[in-house]
Design an enzyme around this catalytic site. Structure first.
Site, mmCIF file in Angstrom:
data_model
loop_
_atom_site.group_PDB
_atom_site.id
_atom_site.type_symbol
_atom_site.label_atom_id
_atom_site.label_comp_id
_atom_site.label_asym_id
_atom_site.label_seq_id
_atom_site.Cartn_x
_atom_site.Cartn_y
_atom_site.Cartn_z
ATOM 1 N N GLU A 227 -50.409 49.597 38.271
ATOM 2 C CA GLU A 227 -49.276 49.744 39.188
ATOM 3 C C GLU A 227 -49.327 48.657 40.247
ATOM 4 O O GLU A 227 -50.403 48.151 40.562
ATOM 5 C CB GLU A 227 -49.347 51.098 39.920
ATOM 6 C CG GLU A 227 -49.291 52.297 39.011
ATOM 7 C CD GLU A 227 -49.358 53.622 39.801
ATOM 8 O OE1 GLU A 227 -49.125 53.618 41.029
ATOM 9 O OE2 GLU A 227 -49.643 54.644 39.170
ATOM 10 N N ARG B 145 -50.170 54.939 53.606
ATOM 11 C CA ARG B 145 -50.235 56.008 52.602
ATOM 12 C C ARG B 145 -49.798 57.322 53.239
ATOM 13 O O ARG B 145 -50.256 57.676 54.321
ATOM 14 C CB ARG B 145 -51.666 56.149 52.092
ATOM 15 C CG ARG B 145 -51.807 57.175 50.987
ATOM 16 C CD ARG B 145 -53.211 57.157 50.451
ATOM 17 N NE ARG B 145 -53.366 57.976 49.270
ATOM 18 C CZ ARG B 145 -54.327 57.791 48.390
ATOM 19 N NH1 ARG B 145 -55.202 56.816 48.539
ATOM 20 N NH2 ARG B 145 -54.449 58.581 47.341
ATOM 21 N N ARG C 176 -64.028 58.237 45.711
ATOM 22 C CA ARG C 176 -63.779 56.854 45.311
ATOM 23 C C ARG C 176 -64.503 56.644 43.994
ATOM 24 O O ARG C 176 -65.720 56.794 43.921
ATOM 25 C CB ARG C 176 -64.336 55.900 46.376
ATOM 26 C CG ARG C 176 -63.905 54.463 46.202
ATOM 27 C CD ARG C 176 -64.554 53.577 47.235
ATOM 28 N NE ARG C 176 -64.063 53.747 48.593
ATOM 29 C CZ ARG C 176 -62.926 53.220 49.064
ATOM 30 N NH1 ARG C 176 -62.172 52.485 48.273
ATOM 31 N NH2 ARG C 176 -62.556 53.412 50.303
ATOM 32 N N LYS D 204 -49.748 47.353 43.874
ATOM 33 C CA LYS D 204 -50.415 47.898 45.062
ATOM 34 C C LYS D 204 -49.618 47.459 46.288
ATOM 35 O O LYS D 204 -49.628 46.290 46.657
ATOM 36 C CB LYS D 204 -51.868 47.408 45.160
ATOM 37 C CG LYS D 204 -52.643 48.068 46.299
ATOM 38 C CD LYS D 204 -54.114 47.637 46.298
ATOM 39 C CE LYS D 204 -54.992 48.483 47.211
ATOM 40 N NZ LYS D 204 -54.581 48.541 48.587
ATOM 41 N N ARG E 6 -53.607 59.470 55.878
ATOM 42 C CA ARG E 6 -54.879 59.762 55.229
ATOM 43 C C ARG E 6 -55.933 60.214 56.224
ATOM 44 O O ARG E 6 -56.985 60.696 55.828
ATOM 45 C CB ARG E 6 -55.351 58.591 54.384
ATOM 46 C CG ARG E 6 -55.422 57.304 55.111
ATOM 47 C CD ARG E 6 -55.840 56.218 54.188
ATOM 48 N NE ARG E 6 -57.242 56.366 53.841
ATOM 49 C CZ ARG E 6 -57.930 55.475 53.190
ATOM 50 N NH1 ARG E 6 -57.323 54.388 52.739
ATOM 51 N NH2 ARG E 6 -59.198 55.649 52.922
ATOM 52 N N PHE F 232 -46.632 57.600 43.962
ATOM 53 C CA PHE F 232 -47.551 57.300 42.852
ATOM 54 C C PHE F 232 -48.327 58.505 42.331
ATOM 55 O O PHE F 232 -49.014 58.396 41.333
ATOM 56 C CB PHE F 232 -48.497 56.144 43.200
ATOM 57 C CG PHE F 232 -49.292 56.324 44.475
ATOM 58 C CD1 PHE F 232 -50.371 57.187 44.522
ATOM 59 C CD2 PHE F 232 -48.963 55.594 45.605
ATOM 60 C CE1 PHE F 232 -51.113 57.341 45.683
ATOM 61 C CE2 PHE F 232 -49.704 55.736 46.787
ATOM 62 C CZ PHE F 232 -50.779 56.616 46.821
HETATM 63 P P1 ATP Z 1 -57.142 48.999 51.161
HETATM 64 O O1 ATP Z 1 -57.587 48.626 52.533
HETATM 65 O O2 ATP Z 1 -57.408 48.011 50.093
HETATM 66 O O3 ATP Z 1 -55.748 49.554 51.091
HETATM 67 P P2 ATP Z 1 -58.324 51.535 51.255
HETATM 68 O O4 ATP Z 1 -59.773 51.703 51.556
HETATM 69 O O5 ATP Z 1 -57.341 51.862 52.304
HETATM 70 O O6 ATP Z 1 -58.118 50.080 50.731
HETATM 71 P P3 ATP Z 1 -58.302 52.026 48.494
HETATM 72 O O7 ATP Z 1 -58.629 53.225 47.721
HETATM 73 O O8 ATP Z 1 -59.295 50.963 48.411
HETATM 74 O O9 ATP Z 1 -58.004 52.405 49.994
HETATM 75 O O10 ATP Z 1 -56.892 51.473 48.051
HETATM 76 C C1 ATP Z 1 -55.957 52.407 47.816
HETATM 77 C C2 ATP Z 1 -54.886 52.348 48.839
HETATM 78 O O11 ATP Z 1 -53.862 51.501 48.373
HETATM 79 C C3 ATP Z 1 -54.259 53.689 48.966
HETATM 80 O O12 ATP Z 1 -54.895 54.435 49.984
HETATM 81 C C4 ATP Z 1 -52.805 53.405 49.245
HETATM 82 O O13 ATP Z 1 -52.612 53.384 50.643
HETATM 83 C C5 ATP Z 1 -52.584 52.012 48.726
HETATM 84 N N1 ATP Z 1 -51.711 51.911 47.542
HETATM 85 C C6 ATP Z 1 -50.704 51.010 47.420
HETATM 86 N N2 ATP Z 1 -50.131 51.095 46.227
HETATM 87 C C7 ATP Z 1 -50.761 52.088 45.547
HETATM 88 C C8 ATP Z 1 -50.607 52.629 44.239
HETATM 89 N N3 ATP Z 1 -49.708 52.170 43.390
HETATM 90 N N4 ATP Z 1 -51.444 53.634 43.883
HETATM 91 C C9 ATP Z 1 -52.371 54.105 44.744
HETATM 92 N N5 ATP Z 1 -52.569 53.624 45.984
HETATM 93 C C10 ATP Z 1 -51.770 52.609 46.395
#
Ligand code: ATP
Length: 595
Positions: A256, A263, A425, A258, A278, A348
């Site tokens: 998908e 979120r 995770r 990103k 979150r 998503f």
């Molecule tokens: P990052 O700082 O890279 O966003 P993170 O620690 O906040 O990382 P990760 O699990 O590493 O969280 O990355 C997932 C995050 O990406 C999710 O919390 C969401 O906010 C975002 N995201 C964007 N597009 C998507 C998608 N298609 N599916 C899931 N998560 C997505």
């Protein structure tokens, strides 16, 4: 239960930093508690009155507490003096209560026969009252319940109650330690993952404690997601190339876009919608347009879904960088922001619909349910997704994602076991960002635990910060770098406002550090940092001794990206195990240990 029993337990917890010892101390307390009281005991032992997603937070002003501590003007003045010197309002209360007066050794012991008789129940109802009056009424009315309790409290009880109403508990009983203690008190080590799952799907430790104390593991296994109780979000692992991702996924996976936004977990009820970040804040008032669209376009009576909210250019319809959506996080001017900066939610996942917990269903089933459950429109859409079966297909999709202004892709397993793993995770989701092509590491989200005074142009300000990652193994924070680059003048000027609310006189109990900054902070503020590489470091404490005796892992040439991760709690920052993985990924790529 008497509050004094809880205070004694908190005192013992404070004296140790060993997680096993903390677990046993807490397990003993939980075993002796009446199951009906356990919920409150768990909240109080973490310095809370409610689960984290509850909007009300206790945080009484210092002045009000100092007024309640002193029984005369002279005592209030003394308390204020001590407060400036010590900086810990709990210790101030304790010292004032132990001051000898007029020939008696301890003021409290001699004049108050009912000392130490306050119950946990009484403390809770006083705390509810304090919450109710917060922000309204006269100062004397606001601290009346606290005053009444303090009169009947021992110095030790006063220490913990005052810290608590001040919102600075300081005891390092993290969520994971409480879960360990619940397993030790009411179940077995093998049951620990199931207890953690119950917590991850409810975000309510008090509820989990009460459930296990009353109904044992059968009741815990029955805990389900429900509308109104936020679910801990599932997170992604990272790999350094699309090739490795497709291989790790068994040659086929969903992939998908990103999106780079905020979120949001939406709890859609029959008439109401609640949106959570979150870190479990209620964002509904920040995205009223999204909440309205979700309810009116949802075909289910009830549902819990997740998506990324991204700002779009009203003229071109293009997605805008992350900073634009942060305007929606401000408290004021939401109406203007809604008009000027339209937001689109890219959905998503779906965790629940009409009585059905979908978290244990595979990815493709959930995706289908989500697609069928909504009438898509301008403000709510599905994430762009395709199934890929080769590295080439994956790369092509990644290039399209970057061209569409996304930060990369999220690969998702489509295997039978591709459940929604709340709070976890893992490799069922793997992220790959365009930044990975430029540097060996992903960005880091690190907690500020200290600051160094600046020199030269930065004299009189904080010039650099001591940054830490979170060690999930022991529930503590370990330092990884001193950060002094990437701050613009506005950020440097705003640092005291951002950080001073968490200032402490000493190293916080939950921080492991060898470097000593000029001032310490409780881990609370999270900053995004990029860096050149991860190296072995003799002065940083992350993964200390794991790769080399006497060395930890440090981050070289760290630079602040300008992004304060106010969507993350300190415990949600990059973990020591993630940094270790990145270090291994990097050494494996550069074919040798880097130093
Ligand atoms: P990052 O700082 O890279 O966003 P993170 O620690 O906040 O990382 P990760 O699990 O590493 O969280 O990355 C997932 C995050 O990406 C999710 O919390 C969401 O906010 C975002 N995201 C964007 N597009 C998507 C998608 N298609 N599916 C899931 N998560 C997505």
């Amino acid at each position: 239960m008497l509050y004094s029993e809880l205070a004694e337990t908190l005192d013992r917890l404070e004296a140790t930093s060993k997680r096993l010892e903390m677990t046993t101390i807490l397990a003993d307390l939980f075993r002796t508690a009446d199951p009906d009281e356990l919920k409150d005991i768990v909240y109080l032992s973490q310095g809370k009155v409610h689960p984290d997603f509850f909007p009300q937070k206790i945080g009484m002003a210092d002045k009000l507490i100092l007024d309640a501590i002193g029984k005369s003007d002279e005592e209030v003045r003394k308390a204020e003096e001590l407060w400036v010197k010590i900086g810990d309002i709990g210790v101030v209360a304790e010292r004032i209560k132990t001051r000898p007066v007029q020939g008696t050794l301890f003021q409290f012991g001699s004049e108050k026969p009912e000392m130490g008789t306050v119950t946990v129940k009484e403390v809770m109802s006083a705390l509810y009252k304090i919450e109710e009056t917060a922000g309204k009424g006269s100062a004397s009315k606001k601290n009346e319940p606290l005053k009444m309790l303090l009169k009947r409290m021992t110095p030790l009880e006063a220490r913990f109650l005052c810290r608590m109403v001040n919102g600075k508990m300081r005891v390092g009983a993290g969520d994971m330690t409480i879960l360990d203690a619940l397993a030790e008190a009411f179940a077995t080590k093998e049951d620990r993952p199931a207890i953690e799952r119950a917590f991850n799907v409810t975000c309510d430790l008090g509820f989990v404690a009460e459930t296990i104390a009353k109904g044992g593991m059968d009741a815990i296994d029955d805990v389900k997601v429900s509308v109104g109780n936020p679910v801990k979000v599932m997170l992604a692992e990272r790999l350094p190339s699309v090739e490795e991702i497709v291989e790790r996924m068994g040659g086929e996976c969903a992939i998908e876009y990103k999106y780079d936004g905020i979120r949001v977990q939406a709890h859609i009820g029959k008439d109401t919608v609640k949106l959570y970040s979150r870190r479990l804040e209620d964002l509904t008032s920040n995205f009223p347009d999204i909440a309205e669209a979700l309810r009116s376009r949802c075909r289910f009576g009830e549902a819990i879904i997740e998506g990324e909210c991204v700002a779009v250019d009203p003229d071109t319809g293009y997605m805008l960088p992350f900073q634009n959506v942060t305007h929606r996080r401000k408290k004021h001017g939401i109406d203007d922001a809604v008009r000027d900066i339209p937001v689109r939610m890219f959905m998503f996942d779906i965790l629940y619909k009409d009585g059905e917990d979908l978290t244990l269903r595979p990815y493709l089933d959930r995706r289908r349910a989500l697609e069928n459950g909504f009438e898509m429109g301008d403000s709510i859409q599905m994430t762009t997704m395709r199934i890929v079966r080769s590295e080439e297909e994956g790369r092509e999709f990644f290039d399209n994602a970057v061209a569409a202004r996304c930060e990369g892709v999220m690969a998702k397993s489509i295997a039978d076991n591709s459940v929604y793993r709340a709070g976890n995770r893992g490799f069922l989701w793997i992220k790959y960002k365009k930044d990975y092509q430029e540097s060996l590491t992903d960005s880091f989200d690190l907690a500020v635990v200290g600051a160094f005074y600046g020199m030269g142009k930065r004299a009189g300000k904080y010039g650099a910060l001591l940054m830490a990652s979170y060690d999930q193994e022991n529930g503590r924070f370990a330092t990884v770098c001193k950060l002094g680059t990437g701050f613009d003048d506005a950020f440097l000027d705003g640092m005291p406002d951002l950080l001073n609310g968490t200032l402490t006189k000493e190293r916080p109990q939950i921080v492991d550090a060898e470097m000593v900054p000029d001032v310490w902070f409780e881990p609370h503020v999270v900053l995004e940092v990029v860096a050149a590489e991860i190296t072995l470091s003799p002065i940083h404490t992350a993964a200390k001794g794991v790769y080399r005796e006497d060395s930890g892992l440090g981050i070289r040439f760290p630079r602040f990206t300008g992004r304060v991760r106010d969507d993350k709690e300190a415990e949600q920052c990059t973990t020591v195990s993630e940094i270790s993985e990145m270090y291994e990924m990097q050494t494996h790529d550069s074919d040798g240990l880097s130093e």
